[in-house]
Design an enzyme around this catalytic site. Structure first.
Site, PDB file in Angstrom:
ATOM      1  CE  LYS A 125      -4.296   1.174   0.197  1.00  0.00           C
ATOM      2  NZ  LYS A 125      -5.408   0.466  -0.428  1.00  0.00           N
ATOM      3  N   GLY A 237     -26.520   1.470  -1.426  1.00  0.00           N
ATOM      4  CA  GLY A 237     -25.579   2.038  -2.383  1.00  0.00           C
ATOM      5  C   GLY A 237     -26.106   1.849  -3.790  1.00  0.00           C
ATOM      6  N   GLY A 239     -23.757   2.803  -6.531  1.00  0.00           N
ATOM      7  CA  GLY A 239     -22.577   3.211  -7.289  1.00  0.00           C
ATOM      8  C   GLY A 239     -22.080   2.051  -8.136  1.00  0.00           C
ATOM      9  CG  ASN A 240     -17.987   0.176 -10.135  1.00  0.00           C
ATOM     10  OD1 ASN A 240     -17.280  -0.617  -9.526  1.00  0.00           O
ATOM     11  ND2 ASN A 240     -18.180   0.089 -11.435  1.00  0.00           N
TER      12      ASN A 240
HETATM   13  P1  NAD Z   1     -19.300   4.594  -5.517  1.00  0.00           P
HETATM   14  O1  NAD Z   1     -18.726   5.872  -5.033  1.00  0.00           O
HETATM   15  O2  NAD Z   1     -19.385   4.314  -6.957  1.00  0.00           O
HETATM   16  O3  NAD Z   1     -20.793   4.443  -4.912  1.00  0.00           O
HETATM   17  C1  NAD Z   1     -21.084   4.578  -3.559  1.00  0.00           C
HETATM   18  C2  NAD Z   1     -22.588   4.543  -3.406  1.00  0.00           C
HETATM   19  O4  NAD Z   1     -22.894   4.549  -2.000  1.00  0.00           O
HETATM   20  C3  NAD Z   1     -23.302   5.752  -4.003  1.00  0.00           C
HETATM   21  O5  NAD Z   1     -24.514   5.331  -4.591  1.00  0.00           O
HETATM   22  C4  NAD Z   1     -23.599   6.613  -2.772  1.00  0.00           C
HETATM   23  O6  NAD Z   1     -24.750   7.442  -2.961  1.00  0.00           O
HETATM   24  C5  NAD Z   1     -23.862   5.537  -1.753  1.00  0.00           C
HETATM   25  N1  NAD Z   1     -23.758   5.997  -0.365  1.00  0.00           N
HETATM   26  C6  NAD Z   1     -22.794   6.735   0.208  1.00  0.00           C
HETATM   27  N2  NAD Z   1     -23.085   6.952   1.499  1.00  0.00           N
HETATM   28  C7  NAD Z   1     -24.253   6.314   1.732  1.00  0.00           C
HETATM   29  C8  NAD Z   1     -25.081   6.170   2.875  1.00  0.00           C
HETATM   30  N3  NAD Z   1     -24.752   6.712   4.062  1.00  0.00           N
HETATM   31  N4  NAD Z   1     -26.236   5.458   2.750  1.00  0.00           N
HETATM   32  C9  NAD Z   1     -26.590   4.913   1.579  1.00  0.00           C
HETATM   33  N5  NAD Z   1     -25.846   5.007   0.470  1.00  0.00           N
HETATM   34  C10 NAD Z   1     -24.694   5.716   0.544  1.00  0.00           C
HETATM   35  O7  NAD Z   1     -18.474   3.469  -4.743  1.00  0.00           O
HETATM   36  P2  NAD Z   1     -18.224   1.969  -5.195  1.00  0.00           P
HETATM   37  O8  NAD Z   1     -17.022   1.918  -6.066  1.00  0.00           O
HETATM   38  O9  NAD Z   1     -19.489   1.373  -5.648  1.00  0.00           O
HETATM   39  O10 NAD Z   1     -17.765   1.337  -3.804  1.00  0.00           O
HETATM   40  C11 NAD Z   1     -18.720   0.967  -2.815  1.00  0.00           C
HETATM   41  C12 NAD Z   1     -18.007   0.208  -1.703  1.00  0.00           C
HETATM   42  O11 NAD Z   1     -17.342  -0.938  -2.257  1.00  0.00           O
HETATM   43  C13 NAD Z   1     -16.924   0.958  -0.941  1.00  0.00           C
HETATM   44  O12 NAD Z   1     -16.896   0.465   0.384  1.00  0.00           O
HETATM   45  C14 NAD Z   1     -15.650   0.540  -1.656  1.00  0.00           C
HETATM   46  O13 NAD Z   1     -14.512   0.670  -0.828  1.00  0.00           O
HETATM   47  C15 NAD Z   1     -15.969  -0.912  -1.913  1.00  0.00           C
HETATM   48  N6  NAD Z   1     -15.173  -1.517  -2.991  1.00  0.00           N
HETATM   49  C16 NAD Z   1     -15.238  -1.044  -4.256  1.00  0.00           C
HETATM   50  C17 NAD Z   1     -14.494  -1.653  -5.266  1.00  0.00           C
HETATM   51  C18 NAD Z   1     -14.574  -1.181  -6.691  1.00  0.00           C
HETATM   52  O14 NAD Z   1     -13.933  -1.806  -7.537  1.00  0.00           O
HETATM   53  N7  NAD Z   1     -15.336  -0.151  -7.003  1.00  0.00           N
HETATM   54  C19 NAD Z   1     -13.661  -2.756  -4.961  1.00  0.00           C
HETATM   55  C20 NAD Z   1     -13.625  -3.233  -3.640  1.00  0.00           C
HETATM   56  C21 NAD Z   1     -14.388  -2.603  -2.664  1.00  0.00           C
END
Ligand code: NAD
Length: 446
Positions: A125, A237, A239-240
């Protein structure tokens, strides 16, 4: 197909759970977790001593001439926790509150995450204490180039492979790669992941984490003798991760009745409920690139608007927390309905230890974060492999290989959990730490 989120190539790595308390030290937490599993596995004292701490740490200064002509010194880090199973892997974070202990903890968690999905990579990291919000693009480029100048001899495609993370993206990775290639005089696309497709990135990375979540969920459903078409899910959530998890789960026949997300204007979260099942494409068309749903438009499309934590209280078989950490807590875990059979952690650290204890007691099958969301880092590994070969696969091939890896990882954890009557989270840690310890033994280190 989900398209609302612009830059999904982030957060392949865990974020530290329990970030709320002031005295919180993520490295101590990571060590405590490790000690518990080391005890269970009966690891010898030397192996414990070796794995409790990183193998190597680099801390350095990055002088940058700022746009106003002054020179500012930034602090940079790279921590290599363990590379017995392969080159280190882990993101570079830009964060004003970065500390060496956070980087140490995150590097240790990367070691376990790569090991649980059995990819031949170790844990590392990096970070820089800075806030990109207050830096111009040129200043950020200088930080990236300065970072890699300090560690260019200690990182690389066969030693330690960085990736984007909190507040860093594909552009930062390309600056770092470019500087590394200047120093070493060649093209080394396998040095870094999170690159755009066409510049050494992998097809399928955007989908990888969400799909990986559902590959593990699919196997859990089979084990519980549940057919996806007879189940429904509620998701935190949008998001992605959530979008692609919903897409694949719906393709398997499942019904998502609720999603929740953060509302930027109201500074609170809402749950959007539609009992007959949400329409993903329709929702995506009213979602911004941060995963925020337009609530007025959602209401006009027939969605019921409920408080943010209502997603947890639905009569569904499956809960998918895929937003942020510390969402299922001692205070709200009791609201989970008896109908819930599976919780699959898309987010990092969504469940607090108190909630974990109750979920375990209730016999809900929990697929832990560092297994469930490891699709991202697994695809980053595929990116590294393709970059090293300079030969890139079609999306179907990438996703097929991802399915194989995630399914095998799920089986290994589930089999151990059943055999030893362990909670899935403990079984996942036992497998990961056991594999790393074995590699250290076989190399003759301990
Ligand atoms: P993102 O930023 O694309 O989406 C996050 C989503 O969570 C959004 O829809 C946002 O509105 C919502 N959100 C934020 N706070 C909230 C709350 N208090 N209540 C309800 N919804 C809420 O993020 P992502 O890439 O989808 O990642 C989501 C999680 O997955 C994170 O914990 C991230 O660390 C983890 N993660 C992501 C990846 C990746 O490849 N994207 C890989 C491993 C882990």
């Amino acid at each position: 197909m989900p398209t609302a989120v612009s830059d999904p190539v982030v957060a392949e790595t865990p974020i530290e759970p329990q970030r709320k308390t002031k005295a919180f030290n993520s490295f101590q937490i990571a060590q405590t977790q490790f000690d518990k599993v080391a005890e269970y596995l009966g690891l010898d004292p030397a192996t414990r001593e070796l794995l409790r701490y990183p193998l190597r740490e680099y801390q350095f200064a990055i002088p940058v001439r700022m746009d106003d002509g002054s020179v500012k010194i930034f602090r940079g880090f790279r921590v290599q926790h363990n590379d017995a199973r392969g080159p280190g892997k882990g993101g570079i974070r830009f964060h004003p509150q970065e500390t060496i202990d956070t980087v140490r903890a995150l590097s240790m968690w990367m070691t376990w995450k790569c090991a649980v999905v059995d990819i031949p990579l170790g844990g590392a990291k990096g970070g820089v204490i800075c806030d990109p919000h207050n830096l111009s693009a040129r200043e950020q480029e200088q930080i990236c180039r300065g970072w890699v100048r300090q560690v260019a001899r200690n990182v690389g495609p066969i030693t330690d492979v960085p990736a984007p993370d909190v507040m860093t993206n594909a552009q930062h990775m390309l600056w770092i790669l470019d500087e590394f290639e200047h120093i070493h005089g060649g093209r080394f696309p396998g040095f870094i992941t999170g690159k755009p497709v066409g510049m050494g990135g992998s097809q399928g990375r955007t989908e990888a984490t969400g799909y990986g979540v559902v590959f593990t969920l699919r196997e859990a459903l089979k084990e519980l003798d549940l057919r996806p078409e007879n189940t429904s899910a509620s998701v935190q959530g949008f998001g992605n991760v959530a979008q692609y998890a919903i897409e694949l789960y719906q393709r398997l026949g499942g019904k998502v009745i609720a999603v929740s997300c953060w509302d930027q204007a109201d500074q609170t979260s809402y749950t959007y409920l539609k009992r007959e099942g949400v329409n993903l494409e329709q929702l995506l068309s009213i979602t911004d690139r941060f995963g925020g749903i337009n609530k007025e438009k959602a209401k006009s499309l027939g969605y019921e608007l409920l408080p943010g934590d209502a997603w947890l209280e639905q009569n569904v078989e499956i809960l998918i927390p895929a937003a942020i950490e510390n969402q299922i807590t001692g205070d709200n875990v009791g609201k989970i309905k008896p109908s819930v059979r599976i919780i699959v952690e898309g987010a990092n650290g969504p469940t607090t230890p108190e909630a974990d204890t109750q979920i375990r007691q209730r016999g809900i099958l929990l697929i832990p974060d560092f297994l469930a969301n490891a699709g991202g880092v697994t695809c980053s590994y595929f990116e590294q492999v393709q970059s090293n070969m300079n030969y890139f696969w079609e999306k179907d091939e990438v996703l097929g290989k991802l399915d194989v890896k995630m399914t095998a990882a799920y089986f290994a954890v589930s089999e151990l959990a059943r055999r030893e009557k362990l909670y899935m989270r403990d079984a996942a840690y036992a497998i990961a730490i056991g594999r790393v310890a074995k590699a250290c033994h076989e190399r003759g280190w301990v």
